[in-house]
Structures are given as C-alpha cells and as structure tokens.
Design a protein around this motif. Structure first.
Motif, PDB file in Angstrom:
ATOM      1  N   MET A   1      96.019  38.095  52.065  1.00 43.97           N
ATOM      2  CA  MET A   1      95.890  39.280  51.288  1.00 43.97           C
ATOM      3  C   MET A   1      94.445  39.711  51.760  1.00 43.97           C
ATOM      4  N   LYS A   2      94.129  40.829  52.062  1.00 40.91           N
ATOM      5  CA  LYS A   2      92.966  41.396  52.144  1.00 40.91           C
ATOM      6  C   LYS A   2      92.242  42.375  50.989  1.00 40.91           C
ATOM      7  N   THR A   3      91.056  42.315  50.509  1.00 40.57           N
ATOM      8  CA  THR A   3      90.399  43.183  49.602  1.00 40.57           C
ATOM      9  C   THR A   3      89.099  43.472  50.166  1.00 40.57           C
ATOM     10  N   THR A   4      88.353  44.610  49.475  1.00 39.56           N
ATOM     11  CA  THR A   4      87.167  44.966  49.648  1.00 39.56           C
ATOM     12  C   THR A   4      86.092  44.620  48.576  1.00 39.56           C
ATOM     13  N   ILE A   5      85.176  44.206  48.920  1.00 37.27           N
ATOM     14  CA  ILE A   5      83.859  44.212  48.037  1.00 37.27           C
ATOM     15  C   ILE A   5      82.683  44.950  48.301  1.00 37.27           C
ATOM     16  N   CYS A   6      82.143  45.596  47.573  1.00 35.16           N
ATOM     17  CA  CYS A   6      80.879  46.651  47.864  1.00 35.16           C
ATOM     18  C   CYS A   6      79.763  45.935  46.988  1.00 35.16           C
ATOM     19  N   ARG A   7      78.714  46.617  47.601  1.00 38.68           N
ATOM     20  CA  ARG A   7      77.425  46.211  46.993  1.00 38.68           C
ATOM     21  C   ARG A   7      76.291  47.375  47.215  1.00 38.68           C
ATOM     22  N   GLU A   8      76.174  48.015  46.176  1.00 38.00           N
ATOM     23  CA  GLU A   8      74.887  49.078  46.372  1.00 38.00           C
ATOM     24  C   GLU A   8      73.347  48.761  46.295  1.00 38.00           C
ATOM     25  N   ALA A   9      72.819  49.373  47.023  1.00 39.57           N
ATOM     26  CA  ALA A   9      71.236  49.036  46.894  1.00 39.57           C
ATOM     27  C   ALA A   9      70.505  50.192  47.178  1.00 39.57           C
ATOM     28  N   HIS A  10      69.342  50.515  47.134  1.00 42.74           N
ATOM     29  CA  HIS A  10      68.457  51.813  47.251  1.00 42.74           C
ATOM     30  C   HIS A  10      67.051  51.343  47.724  1.00 42.74           C
ATOM     31  N   PHE A  11      66.609  52.139  48.546  1.00 41.94           N
ATOM     32  CA  PHE A  11      65.498  52.105  49.088  1.00 41.94           C
ATOM     33  C   PHE A  11      64.682  53.513  49.398  1.00 41.94           C
ATOM     34  N   ASN A  12      63.396  53.638  49.447  1.00 36.06           N
ATOM     35  CA  ASN A  12      62.713  54.903  49.610  1.00 36.06           C
ATOM     36  C   ASN A  12      61.933  54.899  50.882  1.00 36.06           C
ATOM     37  N   ALA A  13      62.037  55.855  51.467  1.00 37.99           N
ATOM     38  CA  ALA A  13      61.211  56.145  52.908  1.00 37.99           C
ATOM     39  C   ALA A  13      60.810  57.619  53.070  1.00 37.99           C
ATOM     40  N   CYS A  14      59.747  57.762  54.070  1.00 43.34           N
ATOM     41  CA  CYS A  14      59.191  59.165  54.293  1.00 43.34           C
ATOM     42  C   CYS A  14      59.348  59.412  55.800  1.00 43.34           C
ATOM     43  N   HIS A  15      59.396  60.552  56.056  1.00 44.71           N
ATOM     44  CA  HIS A  15      59.316  61.031  57.533  1.00 44.71           C
ATOM     45  C   HIS A  15      58.748  62.588  57.469  1.00 44.71           C
ATOM     46  N   ARG A  16      58.699  62.749  58.945  1.00 42.82           N
ATOM     47  CA  ARG A  16      58.272  64.171  59.094  1.00 42.82           C
ATOM     48  C   ARG A  16      59.054  64.830  60.420  1.00 42.82           C
ATOM     49  N   ALA A  17      60.034  65.708  60.035  1.00 39.92           N
ATOM     50  CA  ALA A  17      60.655  66.374  61.200  1.00 39.92           C
ATOM     51  C   ALA A  17      59.611  67.217  62.222  1.00 39.92           C
ATOM     52  N   HIS A  18      59.593  66.702  63.241  1.00 36.97           N
ATOM     53  CA  HIS A  18      58.339  67.434  64.004  1.00 36.97           C
ATOM     54  C   HIS A  18      58.814  67.265  65.423  1.00 36.97           C
ATOM     55  N   ASN A  19      58.860  68.278  66.488  1.00 34.75           N
ATOM     56  CA  ASN A  19      59.000  68.060  67.766  1.00 34.75           C
ATOM     57  C   ASN A  19      57.705  68.158  68.519  1.00 34.75           C
ATOM     58  N   PRO A  20      56.942  67.166  69.117  1.00 37.60           N
ATOM     59  CA  PRO A  20      55.656  67.122  69.617  1.00 37.60           C
ATOM     60  C   PRO A  20      55.624  68.178  70.741  1.00 37.60           C
ATOM     61  N   ASN A  21      56.590  68.505  71.285  1.00 32.54           N
ATOM     62  CA  ASN A  21      56.567  69.445  72.512  1.00 32.54           C
ATOM     63  C   ASN A  21      56.640  70.828  72.192  1.00 32.54           C
ATOM     64  N   TRP A  22      56.798  71.027  70.857  1.00 36.82           N
ATOM     65  CA  TRP A  22      56.739  72.833  70.244  1.00 36.82           C
ATOM     66  C   TRP A  22      55.352  72.885  69.720  1.00 36.82           C
ATOM     67  N   SER A  23      54.863  74.230  69.256  1.00 38.90           N
ATOM     68  CA  SER A  23      53.969  74.681  68.755  1.00 38.90           C
ATOM     69  C   SER A  23      53.855  74.153  67.209  1.00 38.90           C
ATOM     70  N   GLU A  24      52.753  74.308  66.396  1.00 36.03           N
ATOM     71  CA  GLU A  24      52.813  73.949  65.140  1.00 36.03           C
ATOM     72  C   GLU A  24      53.696  75.157  64.440  1.00 36.03           C
ATOM     73  N   GLN A  25      53.721  76.399  65.039  1.00 34.92           N
ATOM     74  CA  GLN A  25      54.320  77.506  64.102  1.00 34.92           C
ATOM     75  C   GLN A  25      55.600  77.279  64.595  1.00 34.92           C
ATOM     76  N   LYS A  26      56.062  76.944  65.703  1.00 37.52           N
ATOM     77  CA  LYS A  26      57.610  76.729  65.829  1.00 37.52           C
ATOM     78  C   LYS A  26      58.170  75.462  65.053  1.00 37.52           C
ATOM     79  N   ASN A  27      57.462  74.411  64.977  1.00 42.01           N
ATOM     80  CA  ASN A  27      57.933  73.403  64.021  1.00 42.01           C
ATOM     81  C   ASN A  27      57.920  73.852  62.800  1.00 42.01           C
ATOM     82  N   LYS A  28      57.128  74.788  62.149  1.00 44.05           N
ATOM     83  CA  LYS A  28      57.194  75.331  60.966  1.00 44.05           C
ATOM     84  C   LYS A  28      58.194  76.312  60.643  1.00 44.05           C
ATOM     85  N   GLU A  29      58.582  76.762  61.787  1.00 43.71           N
ATOM     86  CA  GLU A  29      59.739  77.857  61.727  1.00 43.71           C
ATOM     87  C   GLU A  29      61.050  77.241  61.599  1.00 43.71           C
ATOM     88  N   VAL A  30      61.219  76.152  62.502  1.00 39.68           N
ATOM     89  CA  VAL A  30      62.347  75.278  62.681  1.00 39.68           C
ATOM     90  C   VAL A  30      62.683  74.507  61.327  1.00 39.68           C
TER      91      VAL A  30
END
Length: 93
Positions: A1-30
């Motif tokens: 017999m098969k069954t499924t077990i689950c375990r929930e966990a949480h974490f926090n992280a940060c990031h920045r969406a940014h393309n270094p090949n673009w200007s600051e203006q284009k990054n802000k627009e996109v």
C-alpha cells in the motif's frame, strides 16, 4: 500500500529583479517596485510531499524527523533570511 506524507515549512528571503544589461530606467519600467535597489522580500511556504510504500516494520513512509532535517539543511538554512541575488550563487544575475 502507498500513501503520501506532507511536511510544511516556511522561510523568508529577499531579491531584486534587475537586468544589468539594461539602463536603470528600463529596469524600473519593466520590473517596477521589484527593481528596488534595497531589494524586496517574500515569505515562502513550502509543502514537501513524499509518496511511497509503508514500511511494515516502522509504519513510516519516511521518518518525519529525517524529513524535517533534510528540509532544514537543504532549504531553510540555505535560503532563510538570505539575499537570493548575493547569498545564493545559483540565483545570481
């Protein structure tokens, strides 16, 4: 017999969406507020599901303590309160 077990966990992280090949203006627009030079954070919720046969000797699909240790070592300690752009090479620009 098969069954499924689950375990929930949480974490926090940060990031920045940014393309270094673009200007600051284009990054802000996109990317808008997600391009903030001070980064932005997320609260992540993960649910790990393991499906398998029940071990007749233990009654486990997997020992939940072992699963919790794997989640802590492989996910939480690696990403919790980290900057995904700088602390995690696999996510670098």
């Amino acid at each position: 017999m098969k069954t499924t077990i689950c375990r929930e966990a949480h974490f926090n992280a940060c990031h920045r969406a940014h393309n270094p090949n673009w200007s600051e203006q284009k990054n802000k627009e996109v990317f808008g507020i997600y391009n903030n030079a001070n980064y932005h954070d997320h609260n992540f919720r993960q649910i790990v599901k393991i499906t398998g046969a029940i071990d007749p000797e233990t009654g486990y699909v997997m020992d939940m303590k072992v699963l919790g240790t794997i989640i802590r070592d492989e996910i939480e300690s690696r990403f919790d309160h980290k900057n995904l752009n700088h602390d995690c090479p696999e996510f670098e620009d």
